[in-house]
Motif scaffolding. Structure first.
Motif, PDB file in Angstrom:
ATOM      1  N   LEU A  36       0.824  -1.213   0.000  1.00 48.48           N
ATOM      2  CA  LEU A  36       0.000   0.000   0.000  1.00 48.48           C
ATOM      3  C   LEU A  36       0.854   1.258   0.000  1.00 48.48           C
ATOM      4  CD1 LEU A  36      -2.767  -0.879   2.587  1.00 48.48           C
ATOM      5  CD2 LEU A  36      -2.616  -1.435   0.168  1.00 48.48           C
ATOM      6  N   SER A  37       0.205   2.371  -0.305  1.00 52.01           N
ATOM      7  CA  SER A  37       0.899   3.651  -0.247  1.00 52.01           C
ATOM      8  C   SER A  37       1.139   4.014   1.222  1.00 52.01           C
ATOM      9  CB  SER A  37       0.088   4.741  -0.927  1.00 52.01           C
ATOM     10  OG  SER A  37      -0.949   5.173  -0.072  1.00 52.01           O
ATOM     11  N   TYR A  38       2.005   4.993   1.428  1.00 51.41           N
ATOM     12  CA  TYR A  38       2.364   5.391   2.782  1.00 51.41           C
ATOM     13  C   TYR A  38       1.137   5.716   3.618  1.00 51.41           C
ATOM     14  CZ  TYR A  38       4.817   7.920   6.489  1.00 51.41           C
ATOM     15  OH  TYR A  38       5.309   8.326   7.687  1.00 51.41           O
ATOM     16  N   LYS A  93       0.651   9.322  -6.310  1.00 56.62           N
ATOM     17  CA  LYS A  93       1.567  10.468  -6.326  1.00 56.62           C
ATOM     18  C   LYS A  93       3.017   9.997  -6.187  1.00 56.62           C
ATOM     19  CE  LYS A  93      -0.415  12.089  -2.601  1.00 56.62           C
ATOM     20  NZ  LYS A  93      -1.384  11.017  -2.368  1.00 56.62           N
ATOM     21  N   SER A  94       3.249   9.176  -5.190  1.00 58.36           N
ATOM     22  CA  SER A  94       4.608   8.682  -5.006  1.00 58.36           C
ATOM     23  C   SER A  94       5.052   7.895  -6.222  1.00 58.36           C
ATOM     24  CB  SER A  94       4.684   7.782  -3.779  1.00 58.36           C
ATOM     25  OG  SER A  94       4.246   8.487  -2.643  1.00 58.36           O
ATOM     26  N   THR A  95       4.126   7.170  -6.801  1.00 54.91           N
ATOM     27  CA  THR A  95       4.472   6.391  -7.979  1.00 54.91           C
ATOM     28  C   THR A  95       4.935   7.299  -9.111  1.00 54.91           C
ATOM     29  OG1 THR A  95       2.774   4.847  -7.259  1.00 54.91           O
ATOM     30  CG2 THR A  95       3.624   4.563  -9.482  1.00 54.91           C
ATOM     31  N   VAL A  96       4.279   8.446  -9.259  1.00 54.68           N
ATOM     32  CA  VAL A  96       4.703   9.395 -10.293  1.00 54.68           C
ATOM     33  C   VAL A  96       6.162   9.776 -10.075  1.00 54.68           C
ATOM     34  CG1 VAL A  96       4.430  11.740 -11.150  1.00 54.68           C
ATOM     35  CG2 VAL A  96       2.416  10.348 -10.683  1.00 54.68           C
TER      36      VAL A  96
HETATM   37  N1  ATP Z   1       4.613  -2.644  -5.086  1.00 58.56           N
HETATM   38  C1  ATP Z   1       3.300  -2.460  -5.226  1.00 58.56           C
HETATM   39  N2  ATP Z   1       2.506  -3.510  -5.462  1.00 58.56           N
HETATM   40  C2  ATP Z   1       1.174  -3.364  -5.598  1.00 58.56           C
HETATM   41  N3  ATP Z   1       0.559  -2.200  -5.495  1.00 58.56           N
HETATM   42  C3  ATP Z   1       1.291  -1.102  -5.255  1.00 58.56           C
HETATM   43  C4  ATP Z   1       2.700  -1.180  -5.099  1.00 58.56           C
HETATM   44  N4  ATP Z   1       3.169   0.070  -4.872  1.00 58.56           N
HETATM   45  C5  ATP Z   1       2.091   0.871  -4.883  1.00 58.56           C
HETATM   46  N5  ATP Z   1       0.962   0.187  -5.112  1.00 58.56           N
HETATM   47  C6  ATP Z   1      -0.401   0.735  -5.165  1.00 58.56           C
HETATM   48  O1  ATP Z   1      -0.421   1.865  -5.959  1.00 58.56           O
HETATM   49  C7  ATP Z   1      -1.278   2.849  -5.465  1.00 58.56           C
HETATM   50  C8  ATP Z   1      -0.586   4.204  -5.475  1.00 58.56           C
HETATM   51  O2  ATP Z   1       0.501   4.212  -4.544  1.00 58.56           O
HETATM   52  P1  ATP Z   1       1.342   5.533  -4.217  1.00 58.56           P
HETATM   53  O3  ATP Z   1       2.321   5.183  -3.206  1.00 58.56           O
HETATM   54  O4  ATP Z   1       1.823   6.133  -5.489  1.00 58.56           O
HETATM   55  O5  ATP Z   1       0.223   6.472  -3.600  1.00 58.56           O
HETATM   56  P2  ATP Z   1       0.349   7.956  -3.063  1.00 58.56           P
HETATM   57  O6  ATP Z   1      -0.503   8.782  -3.921  1.00 58.56           O
HETATM   58  O7  ATP Z   1       1.741   8.356  -2.910  1.00 58.56           O
HETATM   59  O8  ATP Z   1      -0.373   7.819  -1.649  1.00 58.56           O
HETATM   60  P3  ATP Z   1       0.031   8.431  -0.209  1.00 58.56           P
HETATM   61  O9  ATP Z   1      -0.523   9.775  -0.137  1.00 58.56           O
HETATM   62  O10 ATP Z   1      -0.659   7.527   0.747  1.00 58.56           O
HETATM   63  O11 ATP Z   1       1.503   8.373  -0.095  1.00 58.56           O
HETATM   64  C9  ATP Z   1      -1.719   2.364  -4.087  1.00 58.56           C
HETATM   65  O12 ATP Z   1      -3.043   1.940  -4.148  1.00 58.56           O
HETATM   66  C10 ATP Z   1      -0.838   1.178  -3.792  1.00 58.56           C
HETATM   67  O13 ATP Z   1      -1.587   0.193  -3.141  1.00 58.56           O
END
Ligand code: ATP
Ligand code: ATP
Ligand code: MG
Ligand code: MG
Lengths: 291, 248, 359, 331, 229
Positions: free
Chosen positions: B148-150, E26-29
Motif C-alpha cells: 500500500l501507499s504510505y 503520487k509517489s508512484t509518479v
Molecule cells: N509494489 C506495489 N505492489 C502493488 N501495489 C502497489 C505497489 N506500490 C504501490 N501500489 C499501489 O499503488 C497505489 C498508489 O501508490 P502511491 O504510493 O503512489 O500512492 P500515493 O498517492 O503516494 O499515496 P500516499 O498519499 O498515501 O503516499 C496504491 O493503491 C498502492 O496500493
C-alpha cells in the motif's frame, strides 16, 4: 609453558586460515547483505584451477594470476549475474538455498569431473623450520599468518576508508537509498563479488598446502570460517580475523587441555555465548533502533 | 476526582550524553484526549516508547489506572487495554489489510487454548470490515499491506490500534501523510469513540489544526522537558510555545 | 538371461568418497578384464554403479534396489554402518555381498551372504602388535585415531591386541575427521613419552599428522596399519612419511608380480595409483568369479555356498593377486606385510603368513 | 478453487494409497523415506515458513527422535511408547531451543540453532555408552499393530502414510485457527505483534516446540525405517538440507514440504537413473536447486500465486483502460 | 497498473504541487520519473530531452535531478554526517565536505546529532537529514515526496521557504504534499491525482482563492474534479 606456546602459535596459524575464509563471509555480508554457503567451495575451486594451470606447466605465480582472472569472471561476475541479481530482492532465504545448491553442485562436480582423491599443493613458502624458545614454527605457518592478517586489514581499510568501499557498504544497507543517491548499484555489487572471488583465490593459495586440494575441502573450511565470522562479527572484517584466531587457538587448547573428542564443542561454547550475549559478534556493530 | 488513566511521574531516559526524556510528569484523566506536541527531537516518541514498555526508562514511574506498570512490556500493557500506533510504519507487510486488522484483536478473544480451535477470523470479520469502510480502504482490503501507499499503511496502523477496543490509545503522529479529508474523518472518529466509550487518547502530532481542535489538554515538550500543559487556548496563547514550536 | 547383473554400491560422495571411488574403480576394472576374456561361464558381467552418499539410509535403498533388480551379486558398500543396514537387504534377497567394510560386527551376525575383501581390524591389529612387541621391543605406545567408526574400531582392536602383547597404551588421543591442526594431538602424544606412536586416521589426516610429527621433532617409530604407509599418504606427506613402520593387508607395492601388474593396469586405466581399496574391489570380483565357477551355475545361494571355505590360489585365478581363503563366516585370510617407508617408497620388511597357515 | 484443491488432495492421497502395489521394495522404501521427510519438514515449515524463525538445527530433533526410538526399543519397550516419547522429548527440547530465539533473531538465530545441532551431534557421537557413538545402534525393530506385523516395507509404508496424514490434518487445523495468523504476525513484524497482545515469547517457543515434535516423530519413524542409526544423518548438513527442502517447496505454503521433500529425497534418486547422468547426479541436483530458486524464489508452490497475480493485473489494467475511455482526462 | 494516461508539465523555476488522496499514485509518479520504476507507456522529457527509462544515477549526475522519497531512506547504521557524505558521493569528497556545513546551517537539530547513527535520530530529525542530503547536490530539478511528514510546524515553514528560495533561483520543484493549505501558499501550480489519473491542474493562488477549497479537499479530489469540470 613451551607446550602452551606451541599450541598457541599453531593455533594462530590455523586461525589465520579460518580468518581468510571468514573474510569472504563478512565481505559479502557487509557489501551485499548475503550469506554465501558455497564460500568454502569458492576456495576449493580456485585451488583446483591453479593445479590445472600448473599441470600445463605454468609456474605457481602465473597460475595464481590466471586463476584470479578466471575467478573474477566465474565466481564474481557470473555468480552475481546468474544468482545474486535475480534473488537479492527476495530476501535472504532464496539466496542461502541457492548457494547451498551451488555448493553441492561445485563439490560433486569437481569430484565427478576430476577425482575424489586429495591432491598435494605446492606451498608459497620454503619448507623451513624455526625454533624459537622451544617452539617450532614453520615458514609456511608464519607466512600464512602474516599474509592473512595483511589481507584482512587491507580489505577492511578499503571498505571503510575509500569512497568506493563506503558506497559498497551503502548498497548493502539500503539498496534503494543508494540508488537514490546516484550510487551505481550494479557496479558496486559487482565489485563486491569480484573482490570476494579474488580473495577466495588468495585464500586457496595460502590454505591448500595444509588443507590439500580435495573436492570436499570447502565443507570443513567453510563451516569453521562461518563460526569464526560469527564470533568476530559478521559486519566487520577485522572481526573475521579476531574470530578466526580465537577459533584456531581455542580448538588447539581445548584438544590438549580439555577433551579432544569435544574440542569442537569449545568453539561452539564460545560461539553460543557470543551469540546470546553479543549477537552482533565481538567486533560487530549493534543493530539499529527499531521503533 | 477519579484516578487518572495514566500517570507519569518524573520519567527519564538518556542515550549517552543525549537526554531524550528528562523528568516528565503528567496525568491523563479518564475520557480525556491529551495532546503531546514539541519540536523535532524533543523526546515525544521516546516518552511513548517508555510508557509502552518498548524501552526501559532510566528512572520514573508509570501508573495505569493506579497500578504501577513501569516495568511491564508492551504485551502486558496491551492486555491491560492499551493500544498504540507507531511513528514509523509498522504493519504486517505480508498479510492483507483485513488480516492485519483481525490479527490486531484476536488475542483478546478467548484463551490460547480456545483460539486453537476458533475460526480463522476469530469472529472479528465484521468489525474489521466496518473499520475498512470508515477509513475508505475497501478497494485495497485484500491487498498485502506492504504494497500500500504510505498513507494507506498509516491508516491500517491506526486501525489496528482500535480493533481491540482499548481503553487508552497512544497515537504517534497519526496524521502524518494522511489526506486532509481523512484527517478530519480521523478526528471525528476519535471524538466519537471518546464520547461513546469514554476512551482516552494520547496523541503526538505536528498538525496543529488537528491537535487544537481535538485535544482537551495539550502538553508541550522541549528538549526532553515539559514546557507547558494546558488547554488548546492556553497553549496557543503561550508566548514561549509560539517561539519554540509553532512559529508565527 | 545372457548377462550377469551385479550392483556396485559404493560411497562415491560424502566423507567416504575417496575409498569408495577406489573400490568402485577396482571392481569396474576387473569386470572389464573378465568381459574382455569371455566373461564368467561364457556370460558377460554388467554392473550398475550407485552412490550411497556415505549415508546408511541411502545405502539401504540402493541395496533394496539391487535386490529388486535381481542382481547376482552386490559389491559394497564400504562404510561399516552402511554395510550393516544394506546387508539386511541382500540377505533378504539371498544375494552374495562383497564388502570392504572392516567392522567386526559384519561377519559376526552369521549372515551367510556377506564376504569380506580384506582382513577385519580384529584380524589385522594383532599382527601389527605382535610384530611391534617382538621386533621393536616397544613397551609403551601412544594411539592417535580418528573419531569415526573406522578409526574407533581400529583403535579398539589395536588397544586390545597391544595389551595382549604386553604393550602399554600411554595416550589415547581422538581426532576429528578433516582435522587440520595437528599440534595438539602430536603434543599430547609427545608428552606421554611413549616408545612409539600409532596413527590410525584417513589419508589426508595421516599426512598432516606425519608432517606435524616431523615438525615437532618426533624421532621414534611411527606405526600404522594399511592407510598410513599408503601411496596417497606418502604423496601428500612427502619426506615426513619416511620411517613409518606398518602392517599392510594389501599394498600395490608388494613384491609380487601379479600385484605389480595390477598396479600398472589400474594406473593406465584411471591415471592414478590405487590404494588398498582399489585392490579390494578388484580382487572381490575375481573371488566372485571363482565362486560362480565352483558353483557351476548362476545361482545366488549356490554361489554363496561355494565361496564358503573356498581357497583361491593365484595360480588358478591370477585376479585374486594373492592366495586367499574364505572361511565359513565370510572372513578371509591371506598373507600380509610389514612395510617401512623409505625414500618415499614402501619397502616390504617381512611377509607375514596367512593366519590359517601359522596355526 | 476450493473444489479443485480438494480434488487434488483426494487424487494425491489415492495415488499414495495404491502406489506401493506397483512398486518393489526400493520404491516403497523411497516413498516412506519421502513421507518421513515430509513430516519433518512440515514441522520446520511451521518454524521457518510460518513463524519466520530461522532454524538451522532441525536435524538435531530428527536425531533426538531417532535415538529415543532406538533406545526405547533396545530397552525392550514398544514402538508405540517410543513414538509419543520422541515427540514429547523433542517438544521439550524445542521449547528450550526457543529461548535463544527470544534473544536473537534472523541470521543470529540461524547461527545459534546451528550450534545447537552441532552440540547434539557431538553428544550422539561421543557418548558411546548411550548412543553407540560412531558405531551407531543396529537392529532397530519395526512395530506391529494389533498383532499385525508392520515389519515388511509395504505395511510400514502404510503406517508412515497414516501418521503423515494425521499430522498434516493437525497442522492444517492449527494454521487455519487464529494461531496460524499469530505465527505469521510474528514472522512479519514481531514488534508490532507484541504491541497487539500477541505473545512473541509464547508463539516463538511454541513454533519451535511444535516444529521439533514433528521432527521427533519423523526421527522415530526414520529409525525404524532404516533399522540402524548413527550420528551422520543428523549433522548440520542434514539440517541445511531440510531447510533447503522447505525453501524450495515454498516456505509458508502448507503443501510446500510435500514438494520440497520430493526435491530433496526423490529428485536425486530420479536423477541417478536419467541416462547419461550417472556420476553427475549430485552436481545436477545442485544445479537444479539453483535453477529452481532463480526461477521461483518463493518456492515451487508460488506458481499458482504467480499465475493468479498475472491474471489479476491483466484484468485490472483492462478495467482501468475501459474506465479511462469513459471518463476522459481533464486538462 | 497504478498510473494511467497521465500528462503534465512542471515549469522551470516553479514549484508544482502534486495533490491527491492516499493511494492516488503520487509517489508512484515521482518514483517513475526518477527511473526507479519502469514506464509501461509514454515519455518523460526534461528540457525537451527524452529521459524515459534513464537510470537514477544518470538523472542525478547528467541531468541534475534529485529525489527525496517518502519512506525511510537513510543508512541507519551510519552517522548523520556519513549519510550526508554519501549523499554527495557523486560530487566527490572535497566538494561534499565543503557543502555539508552550509546544509547543516538550515537544520540545527541535525547538526547537534551529526555523529549519532541515523537510525537513532527522531522521526523529524531523520526527515530533515534526508532533505538536507538532497539539497547538498544543488539540483536543477528536485522531486520531493511529502517533506512535511514528521516535521514540526516551524521546520515545515523553514523547509517550504527554502524550497521557495531555490525555485526563485531557477530550480524546478515537484512536490507531493498532504499539508495542502500551507503548501498551496508557497507553490505556483497544483496538480491533483485520483486513482492514477489527472483530475485537476490549476494555478496555486487560484486554487487557494477558490471559495470551495475547504470542501474540495475535505471532500476528496472527486469533489474537486466535479467542481472544476
Ligand atoms: N509494489 C506495489 N505492489 C502493488 N501495489 C502497489 C505497489 N506500490 C504501490 N501500489 C499501489 O499503488 C497505489 C498508489 O501508490 P502511491 O504510493 O503512489 O500512492 P500515493 O498517492 O503516494 O499515496 P500516499 O498519499 O498515501 O503516499 C496504491 O493503491 C498502492 O496500493
Ligand atoms: N536509540 C537512541 N539512541 C540515541 N539517541 C536517541 C535514541 N532514540 C532517540 N534518541 C534521541 O533522543 C531525542 C528524542 O527523540 P524522539 O524520537 O523521542 O523525538 P520526538 O520528540 O519524537 O521527535 P519527532 O517529532 O521528530 O518525532 C532525539 O534527539 C534522538 O536523536
Ligand atoms: Mg517522534
Ligand atoms: Mg505517497
Amino acid at each position: 609453558m613451551t607446550d602452551f606456546l606451541q599450541l598457541f602459535f599453531s593455533g594462530l596459524a590455523t586461525g589465520a586460515i579460518y580468518a581468510l575464509a571468514a573474510l569472504g563471509f563478512t565481505l559479502l555480508w557487509q557489501a551485499s547483505g548475503t550469506i554465501n554457503f558455497a564460500q568454502g567451495e569458492f576456495v576449493m575451486l580456485p585451488a583446483f584451477a591453479m593445479l590445472a594451470f600448473m599441470s600445463f606447466g605454468a609456474p605457481l605465480a602465473v597460475s595464481f594470476v590466471l586463476t584470479i582472472a578466471v575467478a573474477v569472471g566465474v565466481l564474481g561476475w557470473a555468480f552475481k549475474r546468474g544468482l545474486v541479481d535475480p534473488l537479492l530482492k527476495y530476501g535472504m532465504m532464496p539466496i542461502v538455498v541457492a548457494t547451498i545448491g551451488l555448493s553441492i553442485a561445485m563439490r560433486n562436480g569437481v569430484r565427478a569431473a576430476y577425482s575424489a582423491e586429495a591432491q598435494p599443493f605446492p606451498s608459497l613458502f620454503p619448507d623451513k623450520l624455526f625454533n624459537v624458545a622451544g617452539v617450532t614454527i614453520t615458514m609456511g605457518d608464519l607466512g600464512t599468518f602474516v599474509l592473512a592478517v595483511a589481507i584482512v586489514l587491507a580489505t577492511q581499510a578499503f571498505l571503510v576508508k575509500t569512497v568506493t568501499g563506503r558506497a559498497m557498504q551503502a548498497v548493502a544497507q539500503n539498496t534503494e537509498s543508494a540508488s537514490v543517491l546516484g550510487i551505481n548499484v550494479p557496479r558496486m555489487v559487482f565489485y563486491t563479488f569480484a573482490i570476494n572471488a579474488a580473495l577466495a583465490v588468495a585464500a586457496a593459495l595460502l590454505v591448500t598446502p595444509t588443507y590439500l586440494a580435495k573436492f570436499d575441502m570447502g565443507e570443513s573450511l567453510g563451516s569453521k570460517a562461518f563460526f569464526a565470522a560469527i564470533i568476530g562479527g559478521f559486519n566487520n572484517s577485522r572481526g573475521a580475523l579476531v574470530g578466526g584466531l580465537i577459533v584456531g587457538v581455542a580448538e588447539n587448547l581445548a584438544a590438549a587441555y580439555i577433551s579432544p573428542a569435544y574440542k569442537d564443542a569449545v568453539a561452539l561454547v564460545i560461539f553460543m555465548v557470543v551469540i546470546l550475549f553479543k549477537p552482533q559478534g565481538l567486533l560487530g556493530k549493534k543493530e539499529e533502533r527499531k521503533v | 476526582m477519579s484516578t487518572p488513566v495514566l500517570r507519569v511521574t518524573d520519567l527519564r531516559k538518556s542515550y549517552g550524553a543525549i537526554q531524550a526524556v528528562g523528568g516528565v510528569s503528567f496525568e491523563v484523566r479518564p475520557g480525556e484526549i491529551f495532546g503531546v506536541i514539541g519540536p523535532n527531537g524533543s523526546g515525544k516518541t521516546t516518552l511513548f516508547n517508555c510508557m509502552l514498555g518498548q524501552i526501559t526508562p532510566d528512572a520514573g514511574r508509570i501508573e495505569l489506572n493506579g497500578d504501577d506498570v513501569t516495568k511491564l512490556g508492551p504485551l502486558e500493557l496491551n492486555r491491560r487495554g492499551v493500544g498504540r500506533t507507531f511513528q514509523t510504519l509498522q504493519v504486517f507487510g505480508k498479510m492483507t489489510v483485513r488480516e492485519n486488522l483481525i490479527v490486531a484483536a484476536q488475542e483478546h478473544q478467548g484463551t490460547m487454548w480456545s483460539r486453537m480451535f476458533a475460526p480463522g477470523d476469530s469472529g472479528l470479520g465484521p468489525k474489521a470490515d466496518a473499520l475498512i469502510d470508515q477509513f475508505r480502504i475497501r478497494h485495497v482490503a485484500d491487498k498485502k499491506a506492504g504494497t500500500l501507499s504510505y498513507g494507506q499503511q498509516k491508516l491500517v496502523d491506526i486501525g489496528m490500534a482500535f480493533m481491540s477496543d482499548p481503553d487508552l490509545v497512544l497515537l504517534d503522529e497519526p496524521c502524518a501523510g494522511v489526506n486532509p479529508s481523512l484527517v478530519s474523518g480521523l478526528s471525528s472518529l476519535l471524538k466519537d469513540l471518546n464520547r461513546t466509550r469514554r476512551g482516552s487518547f494520547v496523541v503526538i502530532e505536528h498538525n496543529m489544526d488537528f491537535v487544537m481542535d481535538l485535544c482537551h489538554r495539550i502538553m508541550v515538550m522541549v528538549e526532553g522537558k515539559v514546557m507547558a500543559i494546558g488547554t488548546p487556548a492556553e497553549i496557543r496563547a503561550n508566548k514561549q510555545v509560539l517561539d519554540a514550536y509553532l512559529g508565527n | 538371461q545372457n548377462t550377469i547383473q551385479v550392483a556396485n554400491i559404493q560411497e562415491l560422495s560424502g566423507t567416504g568418497a575417496t575409498a569408495g571411488t577406489n573400490f568402485r574403480n577396482g571392481v569396474e576394472l576387473a569386470i572389464k578384464e573378465i568381459n574382455a576374456s569371455g566373461g564368467i561361464l561364457g556370460k558377460k558381467i554388467e554392473s550398475a554403479i550407485s552412490d550411497t552418499q556415505s549415508n546408511p539410509g541411502v545405502a539401504k535403498a540402493m541395496a533394496a534396489k539391487a535386490v529388486d533388480n535381481g542382481v547376482i551379486a552386490v559389491f559394497g558398500p564400504g562404510f561399516s554402518g552402511s554395510m550393516i543396514v544394506s546387508m539386511a537387504e541382500t540377505r533378504r534377497g539371498e544375494t552374495p555381498n562383497f564388502t570392504g567394510a572392516e567392522a567386526t560386527a559384519i561377519t559376526a551376525q552369521g549372515n551367510p551372504f556377506v564376504f569380506r575383501t580384506s582382513f577385519s581390524q580384529v584380524n589385522a591389529m594383532p599382527k601389527l602388535a605382535r610384530y611391534v612387541a617382538a621386533n621393536l621391543k616397544a613397551k609403551t605406545i601412544a594411539v592417535i585415531f580418528v573419531n569415526n567408526d573406522f578409526g574407533k574400531g581400529g583403535r579398539d582392536a589395536f588397544m586390545k591386541s597391544a595389551e595382549a602383547n604386553g604393550i602399554k597404551i600411554v595416550a589415547d588421543i581422538s581426532t576429528e575427521p578433516g582435522q587440520v591442526d595437528w599440534s595438539a594431538p602430536v603434543l599430547k602424544a609427545k608428552q606421554s613419552n611413549p616408545d612409539a606412536v600409532f596413527v590410525y586416521t584417513n589419508e589426508e589426516e595421516s599426512a598432516r599428522a606425519l608432517r606435524e610429527l616431523r615438525k615437532q621433532g618426533w624421532t621414534k617409530p611411527i606405526l600404522g596399519e594399511t592407510v598410513l604407509p599408503s601411496q596417497k599418504v606418502i604423496e601428500l606427506a612427502g619426506e615426513s612419511a619416511n620411517g613409518i613402520l606398518a602392517h599392510v593387508g594389501l599394498t600395490v607395492d608388494a613384491p609380487i608380480p601379479s600385484m605389480r601388474a595390477f598396479r600398472a593396469k589400474f594406473e593406465k586405466e584411471y591415471k592414478y595409483i590405487p590404494d588398498h581399496n582399489g585392490i579390494k574391489g578388484y580382487t572381490s570380483v575375481y573371488m566372485f568369479k571363482a565362486g560362480v565357477e565352483k558353483a557351476g551355475k548362476l545361482d545366488r545361494i549356490a554361489i554363496a555356498k561355494a565361496l564358503h571355505g573356498l581357497t583361491i590360489p593365484v595360480a588358478k585365478e591370477p585376479g585374486v593377486l594373492m592366495d586367499v581363503t574364505i572361511d565359513d563366516k565370510g572372513d578371509l585370510d591371506r598373507e600380509s606385510f610389514i612395510v617401512e617407508v623409505k625414500n618415499g617408497k614402501q619397502e616390504v620388511k617381512e611377509i607375514l603368513p596367512a593366519l590359517g597357515k601359522k596355526q | 478453487m476450493k473444489k479443485l484443491n480438494a480434488f487434488f488432495i483426494a487424487a494425491a492421497l489415492a495415488a499414495m494409497l495404491v502406489a506401493p502395489q506397483f512398486l518393489k521394495n526400493y520404491g516403497v522404501y523411497l516413498l516412506s523415506y519421502w513421507l518421513i521427510f515430509i513430516i519433518a519438514t512440515m514441522g520446520l515449515n511451521l518454524t521457518v515458513g510460518y513463524a519466520g524463525q530461522k532454524s538451522l538445527g532441525h536435524a538435531a530433533f530428527l536425531g533426538i527422535g531417532a535415538y529415543t526410538m532406538a533406545l526405547v526399543l533396545k530397552a525392550g519397550f514398544s514402538f508405540w511408547l517410543g513414538l509419543p516419547l520422541a515427540a514429547v522429548l523433542c517438544f521439550a527440547v524445542g521449547l528450550v531451543l526457543g529461548f535463544p530465539a527470544l534473544r536473537v533473531q534472523t541470521i543470529y538465530l540461524a547461527f545459534a540453532t546451528l550450534g545447537f545441532n552441532t552440540a547434539i551431534w557431538l553428544v550422539m557421537r561421543n557418548e558411546e555408552w548411550l548412543t553407540g557413538g560412531t558405531f551407531g545402534i543396529n537392529n532397530v525393530a519395526r512395530p506391529s499393530l494389533f498383532g499385525l506385523s508392520l515389519e515388511g516395507n509395504r505395511p510400514y509404508y502404510y503406517l508412515v502414510l497414516a501418521i503423515a496424514v494425521v499430522l498434516a490434518l493437525a497442522l492444517g487445523g492449527l494454521l487455519r485457527s487464529p494461531w496460524g495468523k499469530a505465527f505469521t504476525a510474528l514472522r512479519d513484524n514481531p514488534i508490532r505483534a507484541e504491541s497487539l497482545g500477541i505473545s512473541v515469547r509464547g508463539y516463538t517457543l511454541l513454533s519451535f516446540a511444535i516444529g521439533a515434535a514433528y521432527a521427533g516423530v519423523a526421527g522415530g519413524l526414520f529409525a525404524s525405517l532404516v533399522q540402524f542409526i548413527e550420528p551422520a544423518p543428523f549433522t548440520v548438513a542434514a539440517s541445511i538440507m531440510m531447510y533447503l527442502m522447505v525453501v524450495v517447496g515454498g516456505p509458508g505454503y502448507f503443501w510446500g514440504p510435500v514438494l520440497g521433500a520430493a526435491v530433496g529425497v526423490v529428485l536425486p534418486e530420479w536423477l541417478r537413473d536419467v541416462p547419461g547422468v550417472s556420476d553427475w547426479y549430485l552436481p545436477m541436483f545442485g544445479a537444479a536447486v539453483v535453477l529452481l530458486m532463480v526461477w521461483l524464489p518463493d518456492g515451487l508452490l508460488s506458481i499458482p500465486d504467480r499465475i493468479r497475480a498475472r491474471r489479476e493485473s491483466r484484468e485490472a489494467s483492462r478495467a482501468r483502460a475501459a474506465m479511462a475511455q469513459k471518463v476522459g482526462v481533464v486538462q | 497498473m497504478i498510473l494511467n494516461n497521465l500528462s503534465f508539465k512542471a515549469k522551470r523555476g516553479r514549484i508544482t504541487l502534486l495533490l491527491g488522496p492516499n493511494g492516488a499514485g503520487k509517489s508512484t509518479v515521482l518514483k517513475t520519473m526518477f527511473g526507479l520504476l519502469k514506464v509501461r507507456q509514454g515519455a518523460i522529457r526534461l528540457d525537451g530531452q527524452d529521459i524515459t527509462g534513464a537510470s537514477a544515477r544518470d538523472l542525478l549526475v547528467k541531468h541534475g535531478v534529485a529525489f527525496v522519497p517518502q519512506g525511510r531512506n537513510l543508512f541507519g547504521q551510519l552517522t548523520a554526517f556519513e549519510n550526508l557524505e554519501l549523499g554527495g558521493i557523486t560530487l566527490g569528497m572535497k566538494t561534499t565536505r565543503e557543502r555539508i556545513p552550509e546544509v547543516l546551517e538550515f537544520f540545527p537539530r541535525v547538526k547537534e546529532r551529526m555523529h549519532s547513527a541515523a537510525a537513532s535520530l527522531s522521526g523529524g530529525e531523520q526527515k530533515q537529514l534526508e532533505v538536507g542530503r538532497a539539497l547538498l547536490l544543488r539540483p536543477k530539478v528536485i522531486l520531493i515526496d511529502e517533506p512535511s511528514i514528521g516535521l514540526s510546524p516551524i521546520v515545515v515553514q523553514d523547509v517550504f521557504k527554502l524550497l521557495r528560495r531555490l525555485a526563485d533561483g531557477g530550480t524546478t520543484v515537484l512536490m507531493v504534499e498532504q499539508n495542502v493549505k500551507s503548501a498551496l501558499r508557497m507553490a505556483d501550480e497544483a496538480i491533483a491525482l485520483e486513482s492514477g489519473r489527472l483530475v485537476l491542474h490549476k494555478r496555486a493562488d487560484e486554487l487557494l482563492a477558490d471559495p470551495n477549497i475547504e470542501r474540495l479537499f475535505l471532500g476528496g479530489a472527486h469533489a474537486a474534479a466535479a467542481a472544476t469540470a
